[in-house]
Design a protein around this motif. Structure first.
Motif, mmCIF file in Angstrom:
data_model
loop_
_atom_site.group_PDB
_atom_site.id
_atom_site.type_symbol
_atom_site.label_atom_id
_atom_site.label_comp_id
_atom_site.label_asym_id
_atom_site.label_seq_id
_atom_site.Cartn_x
_atom_site.Cartn_y
_atom_site.Cartn_z
ATOM 1 N N GLY A 263 23.142 42.548 41.741
ATOM 2 C CA GLY A 263 23.501 43.778 42.454
ATOM 3 C C GLY A 263 23.444 43.574 43.950
ATOM 4 O O GLY A 263 24.346 43.984 44.690
ATOM 5 N N LEU A 264 22.385 42.901 44.413
ATOM 6 C CA LEU A 264 22.260 42.626 45.843
ATOM 7 C C LEU A 264 23.414 41.756 46.323
ATOM 8 O O LEU A 264 23.923 41.939 47.429
ATOM 9 N N ALA A 265 23.825 40.820 45.471
ATOM 10 C CA ALA A 265 24.963 39.975 45.834
ATOM 11 C C ALA A 265 26.179 40.853 46.138
ATOM 12 O O ALA A 265 26.890 40.639 47.125
ATOM 13 N N ILE A 266 26.397 41.875 45.301
ATOM 14 C CA ILE A 266 27.542 42.770 45.517
ATOM 15 C C ILE A 266 27.335 43.594 46.790
ATOM 16 O O ILE A 266 28.248 43.743 47.604
ATOM 17 N N VAL A 267 26.106 44.096 46.977
ATOM 18 C CA VAL A 267 25.842 44.968 48.129
ATOM 19 C C VAL A 267 26.053 44.205 49.435
ATOM 20 O O VAL A 267 26.700 44.706 50.365
ATOM 21 N N VAL A 268 25.526 42.979 49.504
ATOM 22 C CA VAL A 268 25.646 42.216 50.750
ATOM 23 C C VAL A 268 27.108 41.860 51.012
ATOM 24 O O VAL A 268 27.599 41.963 52.145
ATOM 25 N N LEU A 269 27.825 41.480 49.967
ATOM 26 C CA LEU A 269 29.249 41.195 50.140
ATOM 27 C C LEU A 269 29.976 42.448 50.632
ATOM 28 O O LEU A 269 30.808 42.389 51.549
ATOM 29 N N GLY A 270 29.631 43.591 50.034
ATOM 30 C CA GLY A 270 30.238 44.853 50.451
ATOM 31 C C GLY A 270 29.951 45.161 51.909
ATOM 32 O O GLY A 270 30.836 45.562 52.664
ATOM 33 N N LEU A 271 28.706 44.908 52.319
ATOM 34 C CA LEU A 271 28.323 45.145 53.713
ATOM 35 C C LEU A 271 29.144 44.248 54.643
ATOM 36 O O LEU A 271 29.672 44.708 55.651
#
Lengths: 286, 336, 313
Positions: A263-271
């Motif tokens: 999930g963090l991988a997705i969040v950081v990419l999104g950021l």
């Protein structure tokens, strides 16, 4: 150029002070670094990953993070870090492919709607209204029922769901550009319709499309992960972030990192993509 | 003077505005007094700090502004006081009328509600009583069909009508002081005259004191008994209308008067003041008008910033005031 | 009168678009590989079973006849029978709808509360640290998949600190309020991410406007000033975003229901998809489109009520 942008960009320009401008370029650098790291990780995954992402080691299942498994192992003993790295290939590639396909489809239909005359425009606009009347995930599921499982189907379904925003963007720009002098001049000079479209209209609108695409990829990757989470996306055992979150959820109480990491991988990419998109929007305005 | 305490006493007021280019000293060393029921004009070019000074009285400055000095109203200090203590004074004891009636009303609320609101919050009236009084106020500012206007929204009214509404709002609680910040500038000439007549009548009837800010000397002469002149953030001259107009004691006032088309007396073509306002971030030392003044000499660069008394009731910041302006009344030096 | 005419025309547009959606769904049905019956029964079905279902659904007839039949049933409000439940789709959805509606109302309440609070805070302390923090939230929130936020909230507040149940929906108002808090918060986070940004901008514009100065000169201040003269004006541009928000809310709700095991329309959709219950999936698609179109119409009406300068024509 400027008229097109003012017609498209709804929000008033934000950077009033030089300090704000500097902050913007910092945001762009941070954003591109994040996105660049992800692309690098995806490309180099086979070399970076310490283990085979599919190799099971059941006796060593659900191991806590340690020196040999920095993010631990999942319920089948697979190395989570390796799966995360390989997952970036799946999610990033699929996301970019789907956004690209949606962009191309939307651009073509937007150009046609804006340029081909009233009756065609009405039909395309109506279709856009119909597509936008359905929540993305619902249309996605309906399309996937028809197209069947598989990566190709997912890309196609996402493109058929996501093209409308690009088409609206391009259509609006075409309507503005079409009536500007240089297009009429090009027409007078004897240039045919397709040529006018691609030589004079497209260069004026593609920047907007690219900016939208950077934020669209975030949404699309979220949708891919959602499909994986619901168990109807990329099929197991292929490492995919959404699927990984789902797999980890059964062990949330004891092994929270199994779901948190992808999930963090997705969040950081999104950021990262959001920062790039914001900075580009800001640049295009000036 | 040994008269009673004035209604409003402003002393050494200074305002610094926060701008993207840095802090701007928009007004400084401003000192004056207003007696009860007196009408005072405050004139100056745009950017002279007159609106800022008015807004400072009620604490209505933009974010990030700082104020120093003192504003005493009926014995109470208003500078450095919390919003909580200022709010009961605003609209009730001191009300304000702004420049642009087109934007000064809330576009999405009905006129009746906006007028009634001041009565409800300041006097604690209920909706019905406030609404009935709002109707009466609209009639008093000469609005035909007040019942209809009460139910209308601002965009349905003309600029003159909206300014009447704002005047009605300002009069609602029978304040003791009304601050008018160029209330007619945004209006056309005919409407201007009507609004001015209305304001004069309103202040006469209510017995309220009034400070009338304007860049137009002619308007001030019609309405006020005393005048304050501001230039580049400072007061440069003050005194009763008649003497100041007949015999200005500051070169800037004299120049302003010359730029006024004469209503009485021999017709002269209006003369504009040469030069431009000084850089507000780096004002000239001493007298700020000296860069445009036709009578300035070396001594003007080291002038005290306060008004010096001239002839008892009058004051001037011009060091040539005591001796008289060299070109006063003379034909020469009108423009160079 | 003018308003009625406008509403009539807009309702006509809603019906035309809904007809478009139904046509799209019908085409999809026809395009199903191996025909709808086979897709529904799966590859293990015998030809006999497929033929029987085809006949039962009238799928062995010419396309035009099928379409006439399909439209006829739609107009009567008949969405067919669910294959999994063996009951009319309308009834099946009707049973699941209350849970989804409760969740939706909860989300609207939570996101309104948080948007108004945070945007007002950011606007009144703009340029300060709290403003920067609040402005950074959407950047993070926009990339957060709803189901992941849900899983993390579940981990934190249901498993680690058991304040809330880990799933399902409890009886009664208080029970629903407690059990739906985490799913509603999950969705409110993504929804607020969009709205805070817009409302903050609107608030700053209004705070600097002349009419707020007039209101302050009348003696208004603090909460009263914000509630009466700032928020309503600032909300207008944000209201136009609500249509977009509702669509993403609906889509998000369908997934979040799976995370928290809420027996709503979203679970129905996912299960229907997995078991190839075509009538059910199509029915949910059509009804969600109807909901979106009607909500958009409602938003336009609200917009015109909020801003008297806008006239419905």
């Amino acid at each position: 150029m400027s008229t097109v942008e003012t017609a498209i960009v709804a929000e008033p320009a934000g950077a009033e002070e030089p300090r704000g401008r500097r902050r913007r370029s910092v945001a762009l650098i941070v954003g591109t670094s994040i996105v660049g790291t992800y692309i690098l990780a995806a490309v180099l995954a086979p070399w970076l990953a310490p283990y085979d992402p599919l190799a099971q080691d059941v006796p060593n299942a659900l191991a806590a993070p340690s020196g040999s498994h920095p993010l631990g192992t999942d319920h089948l003993g697979r190395d989570v870090l390796s799966r995360l790295l390989h997952g970036s290939r799946v999610d990033l590639l699929l996301g970019m492919a789907a956004a690209g396909a949606a962009g191309v489809l939307g651009t073509v239909l937007g150009l046609v709607a804006g340029y081909a005359g009233r009756s065609v425009d009405v039909v395309v606009t109506r279709v856009m209204d119909v597509v936008q009347a359905l929540p993305g995930i619902v249309l996605l599921l309906v399309l996937l029922l028809v197209l069947g499982p598989g990566a190709g189907s997912i890309i196609a379904a996402l493109a058929l769901t996501g093209w409308v925003a690009y088409a609206r963007l391009v259509r609006a720009s075409v309507l503005v550009v079409r009536d500007q002098d240089f297009t009429s001049a090009a027409r007078l000079a004897g240039l045919g319709h397709p040529r006018v479209l691609f030589r004079h209209v497209l260069p004026n609108v593609w920047i907007q499309g690219v900016i939208y695409m950077t934020s669209d990829i975030v949404i699309i990757i979220g949708a891919i992960a959602a499909l994986g989470y619901l168990g109807i996306g990329i099929q197991a055992p292929t490492p995919e972030w959404g699927q990984m979150i789902y797999d980890g959820q059964a062990f949330l109480a004891s092994h929270w990192w199994l779901s948190a990491a992808p999930g963090l991988a997705i969040v950081v990419l999104g950021l990262g993509l959001a920062l790039v998109s914001d900075a580009l929007t800001d640049r295009a305005r000036r | 003077m040994v008269s009673a305490e004035p209604l409003l006493e402003v002393s050494d007021l200074a305002v610094t505005l926060h701008t993207p280019q840095g802090p701007l000293r928009a007004a400084e060393g401003v000192s004056f007094a207003v007696a009860a029921a007196e009408a005072v004009g405050l004139v100056g070019e745009s950017g002279s700090g007159k609106s800022v000074a008015m807004r400072a009285i009620l604490g209505l400055l933009p974010r990030g502004s700082t104020v120093s000095g003192s504003v005493r109203f009926a014995g109470r200090e208003l500078v450095g006081v919390a919003e909580r203590q200022l709010a009961p004074i605003r609209g009730r004891e001191i009300s304000m009328i702004f420049q642009d009636p087109m934007t000064a009303l809330n576009p999405i609320r009905r006129i009746g509600g906006q007028i009634g609101e001041v009565l409800r919050i300041q006097l604690g009236w209920n909706r019905r009583r406030a609404s009935a009084h709002a109707r009466e106020l609209l009639a008093r500012v000469e609005i035909a069909e007040p019942d209809r206007v009460l139910r209308q929204f601002p965009h349905q009214l003309s600029g003159g009508m909206r300014q009447r509404v704002l005047i009605a709002m300002a009069l609602a609680c029978q304040p003791r002081l009304i601050l008018c910040d160029e209330p007619t500038t945004a209006l056309d000439v005919t409407t201007q005259d009507q609004i001015l007549a209305l304001l004069r009548r309103a202040s006469d009837e209510s017995g309220a004191a009034m400070i009338f800010v304007s860049h137009d000397l002619a308007v001030v002469r019609q309405l006020c008994s005393r005048v304050l002149v501001m230039y580049a953030g400072r007061l440069v001259e003050m005194g009763p209308i008649g003497p100041v107009f007949a015999d200005p004691r500051h070169a800037y006032t004299a120049a302003l008067l010359r730029s006024l088309p004469a209503i009485d007396g021999p017709r002269q073509p209006p003369v504009s003041i040469g030069g431009e306002l000084p850089d507000r971030f780096r004002p000239p030392s001493g007298c700020r008008f000296r860069t445009r003044c036709t009578v300035a000499d070396d001594s003007c660069a080291s002038l005290p910033s306060t008004l010096l008394p001239v002839d008892g009731e009058r004051g001037s910041a011009c060091i040539h005031a005591a001796t008289g302006l060299p070109d006063r009344g003379a034909e020469s030096g009108v423009s160079r | 009168m003018q308003r009625l005419g406008y509403l009539g025309r807009r309702l006509g547009y809603v019906l035309i678009t809904l007809w478009g959606v139904s046509l799209l769904l019908f085409v999809m049905l026809q395009l199903l590989p191996g025909g709808p019956a086979e897709a529904m029964l799966g590859i293990t079905a015998t030809q006999q079973q497929v033929d029987a279902l085809n006949q039962e659904l009238g799928l062995d007839r010419p396309v035009v006849a099928q379409y006439v039949d399909y439209m006829g049933r739609l107009i009567r409000g008949d969405l067919g029978d669910s294959l999994v439940f063996g009951r009319p789709v309308v009834d099946v959805i009707g049973d699941a709808l209350p849970a989804t509606l409760k969740l939706a109302v909860y989300v609207v309440a939570l996101s309104t509360l948080s948007t108004v609070t945070l945007a007002t805070l950011a606007a009144s302390f703009r340029g300060r640290a709290i403003d920067h923090v609040i402005r950074a939230l959407p950047l993070i929130g926009v990339g957060m998949p709803g189901f992941w936020i849900g899983a993390m909230l579940l981990f934190l507040f249901a498993l680690t600190f058991p304040f809330f149940p880990a799933g399902g929906i409890e009886e009664g108002f208080a029970g629903a309020l407690r059990s739906l808090f985490l799913p509603a918060l999950t969705l409110a986070i993504s929804v607020s991410a969009i709205l805070i940004r817009s409302l903050r901008r609107g608030l700053i514009d209004v705070l600097e406007s002349d009419h707020v100065l007039t209101a302050r000169a009348k003696g208004l201040r603090g909460v009263r000033l914000v509630v009466r003269h700032v928020l309503p004006n600032a909300a207008i541009p944000t209201v136009t975003l609500m249509g977009l928000v509702f669509v993403s809310l609906l889509g998000g709700a369908l997934i979040v229901e799976s995370v928290f095991a809420i027996p709503g329309v979203g679970q129905l959709l996912v299960n229907g998809f997995k078991r190839h219950d075509m009538p059910l999936v199509m029915g949910i698609a059509l009804l969600s489109a109807a909901a979106i179109l009607l909500v958009n119409l409602l938003i336009d009406v609200v917009y015109s009520l909020l801003d008297p300068r806008v006239s419905l024509r």
